[in-house]
Write an enzyme that holds these catalytic residues in place. Structure first.
Site, PDB file in Angstrom:
ATOM      1  N   GLN A  29      -3.911  20.010   4.790  1.00 17.21           N
ATOM      2  CA  GLN A  29      -2.515  19.591   4.662  1.00 17.21           C
ATOM      3  C   GLN A  29      -1.809  20.313   3.516  1.00 17.21           C
ATOM      4  OE1 GLN A  29      -5.117  17.501   4.888  1.00 17.21           O
ATOM      5  NE2 GLN A  29      -4.681  15.779   6.238  1.00 17.21           N
ATOM      6  N   ARG A  45      -5.645   4.081  11.418  1.00 18.53           N
ATOM      7  CA  ARG A  45      -6.043   4.702  10.141  1.00 18.53           C
ATOM      8  C   ARG A  45      -6.388   3.576   9.171  1.00 18.53           C
ATOM      9  NH1 ARG A  45      -4.150   9.768   8.863  1.00 18.53           N
ATOM     10  NH2 ARG A  45      -5.950   9.741   7.493  1.00 18.53           N
ATOM     11  N   ASN A  94      -6.754   8.006  -2.232  1.00 21.70           N
ATOM     12  CA  ASN A  94      -5.929   9.112  -1.742  1.00 21.70           C
ATOM     13  C   ASN A  94      -6.862  10.087  -1.026  1.00 21.70           C
ATOM     14  OD1 ASN A  94      -3.396  10.541  -1.523  1.00 21.70           O
ATOM     15  ND2 ASN A  94      -4.131  11.964  -3.064  1.00 21.70           N
ATOM     16  N   LYS A  95      -6.296  11.102  -0.443  1.00 24.78           N
ATOM     17  CA  LYS A  95      -7.036  12.100   0.341  1.00 24.78           C
ATOM     18  C   LYS A  95      -8.331  12.531  -0.355  1.00 24.78           C
ATOM     19  CE  LYS A  95      -6.024  13.335   3.525  1.00 24.78           C
ATOM     20  NZ  LYS A  95      -6.562  12.599   4.698  1.00 24.78           N
ATOM     21  N   ASP A 147      -2.606   6.437  -0.687  1.00 25.35           N
ATOM     22  CA  ASP A 147      -2.576   5.620   0.521  1.00 25.35           C
ATOM     23  C   ASP A 147      -2.736   4.144   0.199  1.00 25.35           C
ATOM     24  OD1 ASP A 147      -3.759   8.417   1.195  1.00 25.35           O
ATOM     25  OD2 ASP A 147      -2.826   7.660   3.023  1.00 25.35           O
ATOM     26  N   ARG A 205       1.310  12.013   9.597  1.00 22.28           N
ATOM     27  CA  ARG A 205       0.354  11.523   8.600  1.00 22.28           C
ATOM     28  C   ARG A 205       1.101  11.378   7.282  1.00 22.28           C
ATOM     29  NH1 ARG A 205       1.809  15.029   5.753  1.00 22.28           N
ATOM     30  NH2 ARG A 205       0.126  14.554   4.331  1.00 22.28           N
ATOM     31  N   GLY A 206       0.388  10.845   6.294  1.00 24.25           N
ATOM     32  CA  GLY A 206       1.045  10.533   5.032  1.00 24.25           C
ATOM     33  C   GLY A 206       1.358   9.050   5.046  1.00 24.25           C
ATOM     34  N   ALA A 207       0.963   8.352   3.983  1.00 24.89           N
ATOM     35  CA  ALA A 207       1.040   6.897   3.988  1.00 24.89           C
ATOM     36  C   ALA A 207       2.439   6.374   4.353  1.00 24.89           C
ATOM     37  CB  ALA A 207       0.583   6.358   2.638  1.00 24.89           C
TER      38      ALA A 207
END
Lengths: 339, 339
Positions: A194, A88, A244-245, A235, A45-47
């Site tokens: 996370q 995603r 973002n998250k 993201d 995960r993570g853009a």
């Protein structure tokens, strides 16, 4: 720092981030379907990292299908691209990466074996470029940090969210490399934690001082004067907001209310400035991610539903600066430069 | 609704809130030391409920010590009062309840057996008064709610946080009793998850529609237009701020940013208007409450410390109205009426 994803002998090797911080386990895939699943279930995960994973997934697919006749090959690759894009839906890098690979496919549609070799090379180049971009973000962002600063971050936009080095954590790494003393406070970042699991893990691994707080605590901790700067990843950046998250908007509100600079580390691959908030679908994930923590601890009574939006919208008015590989910009400057 | 605490045959009976929502288990204590521990480890929690628990704990102590000579009795009761006050230092009701019992002790210091009987009676009266106060808060707050409203609440200021009926949830109960359709969205409320576990449990038990969200989600959910009002409880109201569960300040910031009314349900026993923010010590609890969820799931790597402040400071400028048993007041009106 261990690379979160690598291309080794026509296989994709990645850290399984769902079992951190307890186990450091690696996954190896030869099938693009498994790579798509790994993005969806968030082994990776993570853009920036999922951008590279998407490209490597596309590369695996070209290897699988390269002996097919041209039309069949293109049809299959179209399916692969759609599958990967659907994993995603909020992550801009996913689309960026698929498009970048697709450019090669469109250029050489008549020769699948040759284009497959080019795609495999491109995917590896993207991984290397990600590290270079992050180092530049680090250098640009480090100039914002003073010796002795404590930086709050949300989620994990670190080495584990990229191929290596990180985006939001890059300025911290770079400032420390320059000899500054920097401490980090990590929001735990529910529902998937996370921050508690990954940011704490990778910073401890690299001996960077880190403390974890519940997501409920950032406002008070700022009021108490314990935070000097906020840096988060993203993201997708549209012409009016940073995606973002989930939880990022609350952190930004608290930073504004306490006059603390709020920075967003954004590789230019996350910029999607032709869009506005209205164009973006916020990914909704399963209720069980909230009700059953990491699939291991049920905290909500049976039969009670949870809402689980994965991303947050932080309007530009709450953003002090956006750190790209080219420099640090106010939202207005960013629009002028890149739009 | 089951009473969270009762006095039965010189015993204190309470719901063990640490094992909800999985088990509905009752604890019975004859020893005030056990009651003090139950407050500290949060078998019982919520400002009004721990006020009543404190009074009942004092009552048990008078029974234990009433045959001692007067001086010895007073010395022991002084120790008991200090023990009970030390269990949760931010909760105003704890001090209020201990003081109220102490008034009786000071009035009849020469006759411990007689004053013990009076204290036992007073503790039971306080339990009944708590229910009456909550019903009045419900009635006053229900007038603020419209048919069809969705109300966000943080933590649990419901029946389980009081003897019965709740403070923040009282207006919701009362509005529903008046025939309005009201839905609730509950913040899960890390670290101890009182929203996910307790608010969801008691509302589901009473067939009031409730959904749970991660604490990171309230801002987005408000932006998406899914919340009409916010109502939270409080542990202490000073002349400049509301003290409530950690995370409340972030919810208040998001409500303000989205023009959503932010109400605080505050029995007058929580008012401490002679104080300001500077006078209040914010309880810090053990790091393990953050790192190890409910003592069952470790989410932070070994060796990484967590900061764990239990309460948040919400300045009056973010508060639309304060609902007491007497009426609904802006912060300015509240100061005029009660200070």
């Amino acid at each position: 720092m261990i690379p979160s994803i690598e291309w080794i002998n026509n296989k994709v090797k990645m850290i399984d981030q769902t079992v951190l911080p307890h186990d450091l386990k690696f996954l190896e895939f030869e099938d693009y379907r498994d790579v798509a699943t790994s993005i969806k279930v968030m082994n990776i995960r993570g853009a920036p990292a999922i951008g590279v994973a998407a490209a490597m997934g596309m590369a695996l697919a070209t290897i699988e299908y390269k002996e097919l006749p041209k039309e069949k090959f293109l049809e299959k690759m179209e399916e692969v691209a759609n599958l990967i894009r659907s994993t995603r839906p909020t992550a801009s890098n996913l689309f960026w990466a698929v498009d970048r690979i697709w450019d090669i496919i469109s250029k050489y549609p008549d020769d699948p074996p040759m284009l497959s070799a080019l795609v495999v090379e491109e995917a590896q180049l993207m991984a290397q470029q990600d590290i270079n971009v992050n180092k530049s973000i680090g250098k640009n962002g480090a100039a914002l940090l003073e010796d002795g600063d404590t930086v709050l971050t949300h989620c994990n936009a670190g080495s584990l969210a990229t191929v290596q080095y990180g985006t939001a954590l890059a300025p911290i790494r770079a400032a420390i490399e320059e000899g500054k003393e920097i401490q980090v406070i990590a929001d735990e970042t529910r529902p998937r934690l996370q921050g508690a699991r990954l940011t704490a893990y990778e910073l401890q691994y690299d001996k960077i001082p880190v403390k974890v707080i519940s997501d409920t605590s950032s406002g008070l901790i700022m009021r108490l004067g314990k935070i000097n700067k906020v840096i988060v990843g993203t993201d997708r950046v549209t012409s009016d907001a940073v995606f973002n998250k989930i939880g990022t908007y609350l952190v930004a509100l608290a930073a504004k209310d306490n006059d603390i600079p709020f920075y967003v580390a954004a590789p230019t691959s996350t910029l999607s400035l032709h869009e506005t908030v209205k164009d973006v679908t916020i990914e909704q994930r399963d209720s069980s991610e909230v009700s059953n923590i990491l699939g291991k601890l049920q905290i909500v009574p049976n039969g009670v539903e949870c809402l689980n939006y994965a991303f947050d919208i932080t309007p530009f008015r709450l953003v002090t600066g956006i750190i790209t590989e080219d420099g640090v910009y106010t939202p207005e400057e960013l629009l002028k430069k890149y739009k």
